[in-house]
Structures are given as structure tokens and as C-alpha cells.
Design an enzyme around this catalytic site. Structure first.
Site, mmCIF file in Angstrom:
data_model
loop_
_atom_site.group_PDB
_atom_site.id
_atom_site.type_symbol
_atom_site.label_atom_id
_atom_site.label_comp_id
_atom_site.label_asym_id
_atom_site.label_seq_id
_atom_site.Cartn_x
_atom_site.Cartn_y
_atom_site.Cartn_z
ATOM 1 N N ARG A 28 6.384 -31.200 45.469
ATOM 2 C CA ARG A 28 7.295 -30.227 44.849
ATOM 3 C C ARG A 28 6.512 -29.174 44.071
ATOM 4 O O ARG A 28 6.992 -28.064 43.884
ATOM 5 C CB ARG A 28 8.318 -30.965 43.971
ATOM 6 N N LYS B 39 -1.760 -44.108 44.514
ATOM 7 C CA LYS B 39 -0.881 -44.935 45.339
ATOM 8 C C LYS B 39 -1.532 -46.295 45.583
ATOM 9 O O LYS B 39 -2.754 -46.405 45.558
ATOM 10 C CB LYS B 39 -0.693 -44.268 46.714
HETATM 11 N N1 BES Z 1 4.026 -37.791 50.219
HETATM 12 C C1 BES Z 1 4.808 -38.587 49.368
HETATM 13 C C2 BES Z 1 6.150 -38.979 49.947
HETATM 14 C C3 BES Z 1 6.121 -39.875 51.146
HETATM 15 C C4 BES Z 1 6.215 -41.240 50.995
HETATM 16 C C5 BES Z 1 6.085 -39.347 52.408
HETATM 17 C C6 BES Z 1 6.228 -42.058 52.111
HETATM 18 C C7 BES Z 1 6.094 -40.162 53.525
HETATM 19 C C8 BES Z 1 6.169 -41.515 53.365
HETATM 20 C C9 BES Z 1 5.068 -37.816 48.077
HETATM 21 O O1 BES Z 1 4.084 -36.951 47.663
HETATM 22 C C10 BES Z 1 5.220 -38.845 47.007
HETATM 23 O O2 BES Z 1 4.273 -39.505 46.724
HETATM 24 N N2 BES Z 1 6.408 -38.943 46.446
HETATM 25 C C11 BES Z 1 6.682 -39.880 45.420
HETATM 26 C C12 BES Z 1 7.480 -39.184 44.362
HETATM 27 C C13 BES Z 1 7.645 -39.980 43.100
HETATM 28 C C14 BES Z 1 6.318 -40.136 42.410
HETATM 29 C C15 BES Z 1 8.625 -39.247 42.235
HETATM 30 C C16 BES Z 1 7.457 -41.034 46.021
HETATM 31 O O3 BES Z 1 8.328 -40.791 46.868
HETATM 32 O O4 BES Z 1 7.211 -42.167 45.644
HETATM 33 MN MN MN Z 2 2.569 -37.881 46.538
#
Ligand code: BES
Ligand code: MN
Ligand code: ZN
Length: 543
Positions: free
Chosen positions: A394, A320
Site C-alpha cells: 500500500r 515474515k
Molecule cells: N505481499 C503480501 C501479501 C500476500 C500474502 C500476497 C500472501 C500473496 C500471498 C503483503 O505485502 C503483506 O505482507 N501483507 C500483509 C499485511 C499485514 C501486515 C497488514 C498480510 O497480508 O499479512
Molecule cells: Mn508484505
């Protein structure tokens, strides 16, 4: 970063630098232990309970540091408790209202010293906002505003219910208790300087139903404990520490068995998806299983609660961006709500067999991390092509859902901070709910709506399935298209949810706030979302 090097250093670390001892990999680390744990969270830093009581004494006789009540807009010559107290105060409130010091708008608070004319030291008048828009949240906000106004005073806060408001009295009691208990929560427990708020020790609900108020108090305290878990830093709240918290609850309540499974055990169970997420981290993952089996429960219904608990989500190899990454300590909120929700069910004695499955791990990049392109086999035998290691939630849920079914859950709900797309869609107020059974999904939504955990049913459709079709495996964990990100994630989960009703609650926007919502939660950080919903859902299912 090499193994054994500090991942996080706290202020205690410097003092420990002169001690060297072997680290986990057998080498010598200059920062033993402290490489992952700054210091255990002392329990005195965590939320203290507010004692809830009910009284029906005349308002002038209620002994308290503060006596609060809410006024709706329009104020109608100070009717209800405002009128009664205004009489005792010789028209002072009417004067303040005419002068504009006392207002009915949301978040407005007017504090007036009683100089001995009432048994209470001061009255706190809170604005409720427009009467035609009044709902339980308006009262939660007003009660929280009162709690905030006396944050430096502490002691006993009495809050007067108003039978003339178009909200049933037990609903008012519940909202006031929520507002005060959740609204006086302090996330700054790791600060060592500056003046901390003085906790309100006792809440006296004036004119309320004792059972409703006490029950709401207990539930709100469990929600605050879920906020404590969310706010604890990831160097302290490791998967093992989360498991220890579940075990602690197991030791405090009745009819609860808690079992935790380590990395080897997770692999042995065939949880290839969960294990893959965990493999990049040097801290041990934990599968946390809580079984609440009360005596008078239905034999053939078991509620399964599945929680995502990524104690820190870096994204893994699909790293990230750095800005705001600290918020990803909140990526365990689904698991936190499930664990504390179980505590609430057992403490209240809700007569429903309930099974909690929490998949706890960090998601870290490292030389042993899983990678895009990897193909994994989940516990249900399906193969998953990894496209993005940041879509890890997931994966851990896939195996968690399977396990909940395998262990006999008939009705399943999962809670997960799953997608940023959820925040884009519904912001920080509503969680999105997806279900393989509309009736079940609607019941989950209704339970949330009845308690202040707002939820909204969103659609699944078989044609979304192609978003997660993989060329090589049964499905892939992400898509390059940016459409319907949370529906896609739900469609993925559906493949692992087994037979029988299942609902997925995406709490990415509601569980951990980067900034205050300006409402009764008052503060940024963990919200405890899900605890109130879980208790309501289980109680309805039991009843
Ligand atoms: N934990 C994150 C989602 C999240 C984002 C929670 C912001 C709270 C605040 C999750 O694991 C994630 O990174 N999701 C990705 C999925 C994508 C790579 C398909 C996302 O939402 O960008
Ligand atoms: Mn994630
Ligand atoms: Zn995540």
C-alpha cells in the site's frame, strides 16, 4: 547480514569464488555480481509462442498430430464432432464410451490412434462435465487437458468447436485458445535434467472465427509472459530487470514510450512512501512508466494502470516467517500484469491512451531498512505512521497512484498482491475489487468475468477508515485488529487515489499459486492474472 555478502547463491556461484573484485560499497566481495544475480534468464527458457490458425476442413481431412474435441455429459449417443468422428472410426468411440474408457467428466481424456482412418494421427476426447453447468472455463479446462495429454507429442493440435454447445462460437474459440496456450505453459524452465514437455507448435481451431482465435492467442501469450516474470527467481528478476523488460516491450511495439526512474529520482519526486520501502534493499528500485499513445484514441480519456512490483517481499523488519517465503517472489505480479498487459494493448492496437505506473522494489530488512514507528510523507503530502513494514504494498501504491493521476490518468485501476486476507476471503479463484465509484468497479469486474480473470466487487465503507487512523500521523499503514484486512488496505489506498474513478484489484490469491488449482492453468506459480482483464477493460473503454 553485511552488505556485499551473497543474498542468494546459485549453482554458478561456486565456480566464480576465485574471482574477487570491488563490490558496490567499495570493499572486496568474493562473489562479485553473483551475490545478486545467478545468471540472466536465457530467452530460450521462456515461453515459446503457439501459432494459431483456423480451418473449416472436414474433420477427417484435418492434418495434425492430434485432433481433439470435447464431449458434454450426458453424451447423447455421441452427437456433434464426437458422432462424426465415431462414424469415421467405425463406432470405436461408442464402444470406448460403453466400456467406460471414454468419459465426459471434467479432466477425463481418452486418446485413440486413428491408424490412417483420419488425416490426424490420433483423436483426443476430453470431458466437458455436466452440460447444464457448461461455461467458458469448462472448455478452457478441456482444451488444457487435451494439451496436457499430448505434451510429449507436440506438433499440431487441432481442436474442434461444437456449434451444438450453448456457447457462442467465438467464445468457444477464445476458451480453447486460452486452454491450450495457458494450459501448455511450463514453469520448470530452470530444470537442467529430466524430460521437458515438447511444445505444441501450432493450434488449429476447427470451425472457429479466425479473428477471435488469433486475438485470444496473442492475449494468452502476453499472459504467459506475465507468468514468466512471476516465475523468474528474485535474484534474476530485480527491479532493474523488470524495468529492462518494460523497455524491451517499448522497443517492440508501436506508440509506446517507456521511462524508468531510479532511487534518486524517486526521492526527488517526493515519493517518501515508495522510497522508504526501497531503502532497506541494496538493489536499486525503479519507478517504471509506460505511455501508450495510439493515434486514433479519445483525447480526454486516459486509462491509468498501477502495479505493485515487490520483486521479493521478506516483510522487512516485520520479517515474515520462513516457511513458504519463496512464494514472495510473486509479489511483483501486479506490476508484471500491468507491463505485459501494456504490451498486449499495443500489439493489438487498442485505441485507448493508457499510462502504466509500476513501483518496483524489494522489501528487505537491513541496517538501513525503514522501521515500525517511522513516519513518512507520501508524494501527495499525507503522513503515514508505519506499524508494520510488511504492509509495504500500500505504501508503494500510494505514490504510484498519485503519480498516475498527476500524469493525467482519468480512470485508474491498480493490481496488487496486497493482502493475505484476500486469499482467506476469496481463495485462488476470484480477485477482490474495491472502488471509489461503483460503476467503474462493476466495469472492472465485468471485464474480468468476460475473460476468465474472475473478479468480485467488495464493499468500501467510510466507517472502515477508523481502522487506519493513527494517533500521530494522517494514517497508519496497518492495524492490530485482524478484521477486514483487504478492505482496510483498500481504504488506505483510497486516500491516494485522487479524484475520478479508481478501482483496486487485490490479486494476492489469484496471481501466484502455491499449488495447482487443478484447472486449465495446470501448474503452480504465476497465473498471468490481470492481462486478459486489462485488455478487455481497455477495449471496452475504447469502444
Ligand atoms: N505481499 C503480501 C501479501 C500476500 C500474502 C500476497 C500472501 C500473496 C500471498 C503483503 O505485502 C503483506 O505482507 N501483507 C500483509 C499485511 C499485514 C501486515 C497488514 C498480510 O497480508 O499479512
Ligand atoms: Mn508484505
Ligand atoms: Zn507484499
Amino acid at each position: 547480514m553485511a552488505r556485499g555478502q551473497p543474498l542468494a547463491l546459485g549453482r554458478d556461484a561456486a565456480g566464480a569464488r576465485d574471482t574477487a573484485s570491488p563490490d558496490a560499497s567499495g570493499g572486496v566481495s568474493p562473489w562479485p555480481e553473483l551475490s545478486r544475480r545467478v545468471q540472466p534468464t536465457r530467452s530460450d527458457r521462456l515461453a515459446a509462442a503457439v501459432q494459431i490458425e483456423v480451418t473449416n476442413e472436414p474433420l477427417a481431412e484435418v492434418a495434425a498430430q492430434s485432433l481433439a474435441f470435447a464431449v458434454p455429459d450426458p453424451m447423447d449417443q455421441l452427437s456433434g464432432p464426437a458422432g462424426e468422428i465415431d462414424g469415421v472410426l467405425g463406432g470405436q468411440l461408442a464402444k470406448l464410451s460403453a466400456a467406460g474408457d471414454l468419459r465426459a467428466e471434467p479432466n477425463a481424456v481418452c486418446v485413440v490412434h486413428t491408424n490412417g482412418r483420419l488425416a490426424a494421427d490420433r483423436v483426443v476426447v476430453c470431458g466437458l462435465g455436466k452440460l447444464e453447468r457448461l461455461d467458458s472455463d469448462s472448455l478452457r479446462d478441456a482444451a488444457a487437458a487435451a494439451a496436457r495429454a499430448v505434451a510429449k507429442i507436440g506438433g499440431t493440435l487441432a481442436f474442434v468447436l461444437d456449434p451444438s454447445l450453448p456457447l457462442p462460437l467465438d467464445e468457444q474459440a477464445r476458451a480453447v485458445v486460452d486452454g491450450v496456450v495457458l494450459g501448455s505453459y511450463d514453469p520448470g524452465r530452470w530444470k537442467t535434467s529430466g524430460s521437458r514437455p515438447k511444445p505444441i507448435e501450432r493450434l488449429l481451431v476447427v470451425g472457429g472465427d479466425a479473428a477471435a482465435a488469433e486475438r485470444a492467442g496473442r492475449i494468452a501469450e502476453w499472459a504467459n509472459r506475465a507468468r514468466d516474470l512471476a516465475n523468474r527467481p528474485p535474484n534474476d528478476l530485480t527491479p532493474e530487470a523488470l524495468a529492462a523488460r518494460a523497455e524491451e516491450i517499448g522497443g517492440e511495439v508501436e506508440h509506446m514510450k517507456v521511462e524508468t526512474v531510479d532511487r534518486k529520482g524517486i526521492e526527488k519526486l517526493g515519493m517518501g512512501a515508495f522510497a522508504a520501502v526501497a531503502q532497506g534493499s541494496d538493489v536499486e528500485p525503479r519507478l517504471i512508466v509506460m505511455r501508450y499513445d495510439p493515434p486514433s484514441a479519445h483525447e480526454n480519456v486516459t486509462l491509468g494502470l498501477v502495479g505493485k512490483a515487490i520483486t521479493f517481499d521478506t516483510g522487512g523488519i516485520s520479517l515474515k516467517p520462513g516457511l513458504g517465503m519463496e512464494e514472495m517472489k510473486g509479489d511483483m505480479c501486479g506490476g508484471g500484469a500491468v507491463i505485459e498487459g501494456m504490451g498486449a494493448l499495443a500489439e493489438l492496437g487498442v485505441p485507448l491512451k493508457t499510462l502504466a505506473v509500476v513501483t518496483a522494489t524489494e522489501n528487505m530488512p537491513s541496517g538501513h531498512a525503514f522501521r515500525p514507528g517511522d513516519i513518512l510523507t507520501a508524494a501527495n503530502g499525507k503522513t503515514i505512521e508505519i506499524v508494520n513494514t510488511d504492509a509495504e504494498g500500500r505504501l508503494v501504491l500510494a505514490d504510484g497512484l498519485w503519480y498516475a493521476r498527476e500524469q493525467g490518468a482519468t480512470h485508474v485501476v491498480d493490481f496488487a498482491t496486497l493482502t493475505g486476507a484476500m486469499t482467506v476471503a476469496l481463495g485462488d479463484i476470484y480477485a477482490g475489487v474495491y472502488a471509489n465509484d461503483t460503476d467503474w468497479g462493476e466495469r472492472v469486474v465485468a471485464a474480468g468475468e468476460a475473460t476468465g480473470d474472475h473478479a468480485w466487487l467488495l464493499p468500501l465503507h467510510r466507517r472502515y477508515r477508523r481502522y487506519v487512523d493513527s494517533t500521530f500521523a494522517d494514517l497508519k499503514n496497518s492495524s492490530t485488529m485482524r478484521q477486514a484486512g483487504s478492505a482496510l488496505a483498500a481504504e488506505f489506498l483510497k486516500e491516494f487515489a485522487g479524484d475520478g474513478p479508481w478501482a483496486h484489484v487485490d490479486i494476492a490469491g489469484t496471481a501466484f499459486l502455491p499449488r495447482s488449482r487443478g484447472d486449465y492453468l495446470t501448474q503452480p506459480g504465476g497465473t498471468g492474472y490481470g492481462v486478459r482483464l486489462i485488455v478487455e477493460l481497455a477495449s471496452r473503454l475504447a469502444g
